[in-house]
Scaffold this active site. Sequence first.
Site, PDB file in Angstrom:
ATOM      1  N   THR A 125       0.821  -1.215   0.000  1.00 44.60           N
ATOM      2  CA  THR A 125       0.000   0.000   0.000  1.00 44.60           C
ATOM      3  C   THR A 125       0.858   1.270   0.000  1.00 44.60           C
ATOM      4  O   THR A 125       1.990   1.257   0.500  1.00 44.60           O
ATOM      5  CB  THR A 125      -0.914  -0.009   1.250  1.00 44.60           C
ATOM      6  OG1 THR A 125      -1.440   1.295   1.461  1.00 44.60           O
ATOM      7  CG2 THR A 125      -0.152  -0.386   2.514  1.00 44.60           C
ATOM      8  N   ASP A 126       0.271   2.344  -0.512  1.00 43.81           N
ATOM      9  CA  ASP A 126       0.967   3.641  -0.459  1.00 43.81           C
ATOM     10  C   ASP A 126       1.166   4.115   0.985  1.00 43.81           C
ATOM     11  O   ASP A 126       2.000   4.976   1.251  1.00 43.81           O
ATOM     12  CB  ASP A 126       0.207   4.706  -1.265  1.00 43.81           C
ATOM     13  CG  ASP A 126      -1.236   4.937  -0.823  1.00 43.81           C
ATOM     14  OD1 ASP A 126      -1.708   4.245   0.107  1.00 43.81           O
ATOM     15  OD2 ASP A 126      -1.892   5.819  -1.403  1.00 43.81           O
ATOM     16  N   GLU A 127       0.381   3.516   1.915  1.00 46.32           N
ATOM     17  CA  GLU A 127       0.445   3.995   3.308  1.00 46.32           C
ATOM     18  C   GLU A 127       1.804   3.714   3.945  1.00 46.32           C
ATOM     19  O   GLU A 127       2.132   4.299   4.972  1.00 46.32           O
ATOM     20  CB  GLU A 127      -0.703   3.398   4.130  1.00 46.32           C
ATOM     21  CG  GLU A 127      -2.048   3.755   3.513  1.00 46.32           C
ATOM     22  CD  GLU A 127      -3.255   3.495   4.401  1.00 46.32           C
ATOM     23  OE1 GLU A 127      -3.109   3.482   5.631  1.00 46.32           O
ATOM     24  OE2 GLU A 127      -4.356   3.329   3.840  1.00 46.32           O
ATOM     25  N   TYR A 153      -1.519  -0.378  11.181  1.00 48.02           N
ATOM     26  CA  TYR A 153      -1.753  -1.042   9.883  1.00 48.02           C
ATOM     27  C   TYR A 153      -0.589  -0.781   8.937  1.00 48.02           C
ATOM     28  O   TYR A 153       0.028  -1.723   8.415  1.00 48.02           O
ATOM     29  CB  TYR A 153      -3.068  -0.553   9.255  1.00 48.02           C
ATOM     30  CG  TYR A 153      -3.169  -0.863   7.775  1.00 48.02           C
ATOM     31  CD1 TYR A 153      -3.240  -2.177   7.314  1.00 48.02           C
ATOM     32  CD2 TYR A 153      -3.176   0.168   6.814  1.00 48.02           C
ATOM     33  CE1 TYR A 153      -3.310  -2.468   5.951  1.00 48.02           C
ATOM     34  CE2 TYR A 153      -3.255  -0.108   5.456  1.00 48.02           C
ATOM     35  CZ  TYR A 153      -3.317  -1.424   5.030  1.00 48.02           C
ATOM     36  OH  TYR A 153      -3.376  -1.701   3.679  1.00 48.02           O
ATOM     37  N   LYS A 157       2.327  -3.339   7.300  1.00 50.79           N
ATOM     38  CA  LYS A 157       2.544  -3.525   5.860  1.00 50.79           C
ATOM     39  C   LYS A 157       3.983  -3.145   5.491  1.00 50.79           C
ATOM     40  O   LYS A 157       4.612  -3.794   4.650  1.00 50.79           O
ATOM     41  CB  LYS A 157       1.559  -2.681   5.047  1.00 50.79           C
ATOM     42  CG  LYS A 157       0.100  -3.068   5.174  1.00 50.79           C
ATOM     43  CD  LYS A 157      -0.240  -4.444   4.655  1.00 50.79           C
ATOM     44  CE  LYS A 157      -0.154  -4.556   3.144  1.00 50.79           C
ATOM     45  NZ  LYS A 157      -0.621  -5.890   2.657  1.00 50.79           N
TER      46      LYS A 157
END
Length: 340
Positions: A125-127, A153, A157
């Site tokens: 994810t970009d997060e 979260y 990741k």
Amino acid sequence: MKILVTGGAGFIGGNYALTMVKKHPEDEYVVLDALTYAGNLETLKDVAGDPNFRFVKGDIRDRELIDRLFAEEQFDVVINFAAETHVDRSVEDPGIFVETNIIGVQNLMDACRKYNVRRFHQVSTDEVYGDLPLDRPDLLFREDTPIHASSPYSASKAGADLLVLAYHRTFGLPVTISRCSNNYGPYHFPEKLIPLMISRALADESLPVYGNGANVRDWLYVTDHCSAIDLIIRKGRVGEVYNIGGHNEKSNLEVVKTILKALDKPESLIHFVKDRPGHDLRYAMDPTKIETELGWKPEYTFDTGIQKTIEWYLNNREWWENIISGDYQNYYERMYRDRQ
Ligand code: NAD
Ligand code: TYD
């Protein structure tokens, strides 16, 4: 090819399986999913009877089950969608995020090493890049932007991404990673922003916007994410990270107002509520690498994608109303009771 799709009863993995089982009848797809609150077998009913599709209920944290499945199936490719994915839930209970999103990934990669899987693809994810300021629209996340996660979260990741790259460097495991911006579209679990707002607006319920609604997300229609992953597993270079995004930055308030307008509902439904702790301000992807190297292009703009999404939620009320009522959790029991 024989392809393992973990987390394929969830939102993105489900869309991936629905699209690719039909698109590549020459390939075999096995979906492995633990059917947590976010997994829903009803999502897969259109491919359930296809000869190149099989569903296995199981947890990526379960080393024995994973070993048995890999020994039995001899996969060519493993695509890992399985994860705990909701930032708000990770604020409530971080432990399961570390277990599934990191230990689960390690289990899968150990099995890939043991059974000589030709490609392990991690859906990220970009997060993992943290956030960008709201007043610097020129800044975008690139593949070499430092990892700088904010929530349990995104930290889980990010941890997985580091482990995946370490397995490549240390053991020569043939890996790829894709980092995608926020997805939306059919089969999106109705506690995430877009489906939550659609379902609540349809019921004339208040729409809870965190903080002042100025936070920006870069929205990508889910099947565009799926086509990018399909390209990466076939043509992507081993050991590489690919950013996926379609330059569709919108503030949360813009998204909510678009939904209200499309449904002909009043803006008075909007209620500003207490902000999420550690709330990332802005995500924005630079997808130049996947566009130039692999020729990927998204099919949908935000305007076309959101209209299609709203139509889907209007035409498939049963799918999300079952979730809201909790009914879908009995589905596996009903469907598989006699097949054990
Ligand atoms: P989701 O929560 O809708 O689905 C996750 C699926 O994984 C569910 O079917 C769940 O049952 C399954 N699962 C959870 N724990 C498991 C376990 N221990 N073993 C086996 N299965 C398990 O999530 P999603 O939105 O479809 O996201 C899929 C992947 O894409 C995730 O890895 C996520 O980090 C990533 N991602 C999501 C977005 C987004 O906007 N939704 C954006 C970028 C990346
Ligand atoms: P979400 O769909 O949870 O995705 P993520 O946090 O992974 O980006 O949230 C998208 C944005 O919408 C995020 O900035 C938080 C905000 N949001 C609200 O304002 N209200 C809500 O009820 C939810 C679920 C999210």
